[in-house]
Design a protein around this motif. Structure first.
Motif, PDB file in Angstrom:
ATOM      1  N   LEU A   1       0.829  -1.213   0.000  1.00  0.00           N
ATOM      2  CA  LEU A   1       0.000   0.000   0.000  1.00  0.00           C
ATOM      3  C   LEU A   1       0.864   1.265   0.000  1.00  0.00           C
TER       4      LEU A   1
ATOM      5  N   LEU B   1      -9.329   3.733   0.607  1.00  0.00           N
ATOM      6  CA  LEU B   1      -9.162   2.379   0.072  1.00  0.00           C
ATOM      7  C   LEU B   1     -10.428   1.946  -0.659  1.00  0.00           C
TER       8      LEU B   1
ATOM      9  N   GLU C   1     -13.269  -0.691   0.872  1.00  0.00           N
ATOM     10  CA  GLU C   1     -13.929  -0.447   2.162  1.00  0.00           C
ATOM     11  C   GLU C   1     -14.967   0.646   1.919  1.00  0.00           C
TER      12      GLU C   1
ATOM     13  N   LYS D   1      -5.890  -7.647  11.475  1.00  0.00           N
ATOM     14  CA  LYS D   1      -6.318  -7.343  10.101  1.00  0.00           C
ATOM     15  C   LYS D   1      -6.012  -5.901   9.698  1.00  0.00           C
ATOM     16  N   TYR D   2      -5.586  -5.078  10.678  1.00  0.00           N
ATOM     17  CA  TYR D   2      -5.562  -3.627  10.437  1.00  0.00           C
ATOM     18  C   TYR D   2      -4.281  -2.940  10.907  1.00  0.00           C
ATOM     19  N   GLY D   3      -4.201  -1.664  10.514  1.00  0.00           N
ATOM     20  CA  GLY D   3      -3.261  -0.745  11.131  1.00  0.00           C
ATOM     21  C   GLY D   3      -3.939  -0.213  12.390  1.00  0.00           C
TER      22      GLY D   3
ATOM     23  N   GLU E   1       1.166  -2.055  12.316  1.00  0.00           N
ATOM     24  CA  GLU E   1       0.489  -2.740  11.211  1.00  0.00           C
ATOM     25  C   GLU E   1       0.180  -4.185  11.596  1.00  0.00           C
ATOM     26  N   LYS E   2      -1.091  -4.511  11.546  1.00  0.00           N
ATOM     27  CA  LYS E   2      -1.578  -5.873  11.778  1.00  0.00           C
ATOM     28  C   LYS E   2      -0.993  -6.559  13.016  1.00  0.00           C
TER      29      LYS E   2
ATOM     30  N   THR F   1      -7.737   1.457  11.498  1.00  0.00           N
ATOM     31  CA  THR F   1      -8.180   2.205  10.316  1.00  0.00           C
ATOM     32  C   THR F   1      -8.746   1.285   9.232  1.00  0.00           C
ATOM     33  N   PRO F   2      -9.892   1.658   8.681  1.00  0.00           N
ATOM     34  CA  PRO F   2     -10.402   0.919   7.522  1.00  0.00           C
ATOM     35  C   PRO F   2      -9.883   1.546   6.225  1.00  0.00           C
ATOM     36  N   GLY F   3      -8.868   2.413   6.314  1.00  0.00           N
ATOM     37  CA  GLY F   3      -8.298   2.960   5.088  1.00  0.00           C
ATOM     38  C   GLY F   3      -8.856   4.308   4.673  1.00  0.00           C
TER      39      GLY F   3
ATOM     40  N   TYR G   1      -7.480   8.305   5.077  1.00  0.00           N
ATOM     41  CA  TYR G   1      -6.357   9.100   5.556  1.00  0.00           C
ATOM     42  C   TYR G   1      -6.343  10.484   4.893  1.00  0.00           C
TER      43      TYR G   1
ATOM     44  N   GLN H   1       4.863  -0.629   3.622  1.00  0.00           N
ATOM     45  CA  GLN H   1       3.619  -0.376   4.349  1.00  0.00           C
ATOM     46  C   GLN H   1       3.382   1.120   4.561  1.00  0.00           C
TER      47      GLN H   1
ATOM     48  N   THR I   1       1.616   2.260   6.836  1.00  0.00           N
ATOM     49  CA  THR I   1       1.720   2.421   8.294  1.00  0.00           C
ATOM     50  C   THR I   1       3.134   2.824   8.720  1.00  0.00           C
TER      51      THR I   1
HETATM   52  C1  G1P Z   1      -4.405  -2.098   4.607  1.00  0.00           C
HETATM   53  C2  G1P Z   1      -3.545  -1.289   5.573  1.00  0.00           C
HETATM   54  C3  G1P Z   1      -4.075  -1.429   6.999  1.00  0.00           C
HETATM   55  C4  G1P Z   1      -5.540  -1.030   7.024  1.00  0.00           C
HETATM   56  C5  G1P Z   1      -6.325  -1.912   6.042  1.00  0.00           C
HETATM   57  C6  G1P Z   1      -7.777  -1.502   5.976  1.00  0.00           C
HETATM   58  O1  G1P Z   1      -4.194  -3.477   4.829  1.00  0.00           O
HETATM   59  O2  G1P Z   1      -2.202  -1.733   5.479  1.00  0.00           O
HETATM   60  O3  G1P Z   1      -3.323  -0.607   7.865  1.00  0.00           O
HETATM   61  O4  G1P Z   1      -6.063  -1.175   8.330  1.00  0.00           O
HETATM   62  O5  G1P Z   1      -5.769  -1.788   4.727  1.00  0.00           O
HETATM   63  O6  G1P Z   1      -8.465  -2.343   5.094  1.00  0.00           O
HETATM   64  P1  G1P Z   1      -4.714  -4.591   3.776  1.00  0.00           P
HETATM   65  O7  G1P Z   1      -6.133  -4.864   4.145  1.00  0.00           O
HETATM   66  O8  G1P Z   1      -4.559  -4.004   2.423  1.00  0.00           O
HETATM   67  O9  G1P Z   1      -3.818  -5.755   3.998  1.00  0.00           O
END
Ligand code: G1P
Length: 295
Positions: free
Chosen positions: A109, A129, A132, A169-171, A192-193, A205-207, A209, A231, A233
């Motif tokens: 990303l 993103l 989402e 799953k997330y940052g 991150e994750k 964060t769901p993406g 920013y 990343q 993040t």
């Molecule tokens: C990315 C980002 C993550 C964020 C997430 C939201 O991860 O790296 O920080 O929380 O999107 O969907 P990915 O889902 O692309 O692995």
């Protein structure tokens, strides 16, 4: 300074939706009659964005075509007297100015966002993103822009509370609430994750920013991080050392349409939210509950 541009990374392969994504970009899979990306771009426009920059890869042309005019189809609809449909597709073709950049290798990303550097230039911008969807009366990107404005045009990350077992799953952010607020934090770090045991909070964060252009300097120097990818993040952490980064708990319901469960959830809920399909969906749900004896 007014934020004019949104960077929307859409280069991912969408493997969770194979085989549909063998030929169709994940972002073009519809929820009812609108492709997923429509909802995301709509959020950007409702937040005042004037130009959308898609970070794409091969096989993603359908996304750009969707936001372009389609004269052949327009002519056909005109000749068939389907004026309502004609107006609808013309409207989509005029929604927003679209630019796209190819991300030739999927290196993460952070790398995807860096691809937008030359087009974004020296201006603040947003990253949204593409898989989402967040819905609510006030578009989430707009909420974050407001927080940025109120805090000297700072960087802002949209966060939401998640199940503490799902932080991987997330940052996930760490910080402390600013005086007088229970929604806005001054962020110190982001992980991150993280595994639940290592997570600094359950605010993820769901993406969504808002970035100042200095994020590009950070993106240029970060090494590969989690999963061997560049990343975003990691760049945010670097940015936070020199510039203010806020995390804001936004209002709105988020749908992770990047996976099948989130996609099904969004399909049912959007049908219930829409006055044209609400009665239809209620009837279907009622019938299914009886037929499958769902308790
Ligand atoms: C990315 C980002 C993550 C964020 C997430 C939201 O991860 O790296 O920080 O929380 O999107 O969907 P990915 O889902 O692309 O692995």
């Amino acid at each position: 300074m007014k934020i004019r541009r949104a960077v929307i990374p859409v280069a991912g392969k969408g493997t969770r939706f194979l085989p549909a994504t063998k030929q169709v970009p994940k972002e073009m899979i519809p929820i009812i009659n609108l492709p997923m990306i429509h909802y995301v771009v709509e959020e950007a426009i409702l937040s005042g964005i004037e130009q959308v920059i898609f970070i794409t890869s091969s096989g993603k042309n359908a996304i750009e075509d969707y936001f372009d005019r389609n004269f052949e189809l327009e002519e056909f609809l005109m000749k068939s007297g389907k004026i309502k449909e004609l107006e609808m597709i013309q409207e989509i073709g005029k929604m927003v100015e679209v630019t796209s950049i190819r991300q030739k290798e999927q290196l993460g990303l952070g790398h995807a966002v860096l691809c937008a550097k030359d087009i974004v230039g020296n201006e603040p911008f947003v990253v949204i993103l593409g898989d989402e969807i967040v819905r609510g009366p006030n578009p989430v990107t707009k909420q974050l822009m407001k927080v940025s404005e109120q805090n000297n045009n700072a960087n802002v990350i949209g966060v939401m509370e998640v199940d503490p077992m799902e932080t991987y799953k997330y940052g996930v952010v760490k910080g402390s609430f600013i005086e007088g607020s229970t929604k806005t934090m001054r962020m110190t770090t982001m992980v991150e994750k993280p595994k639940p045991a290592d997570a600094p909070s359950n605010l993820a964060t769901p993406g969504r920013y808002i970035f100042r252009p200095e994020i590009f300097d950070a993106l240029k120097v970060i090494p590969k991080g989690v999963g061997g990818e560049y990343q975003l993040t990691d760049a945010i952490n670097l940015l936070a050392k020199e510039s203010e980064v806020y995390a804001h708990i936004f209002e709105g319901q988020r749908f992770d349409t990047g996976n099948i469960e989130g996609y099904l959830n969004a399909t049912v809920e959007f049908a219930l939210m829409n006055k044209d399909s609400e009665a239809m969906m209620k009837k279907i749900i009622k019938e299914k509950i009886e037929k499958y004896n769902i308790k």
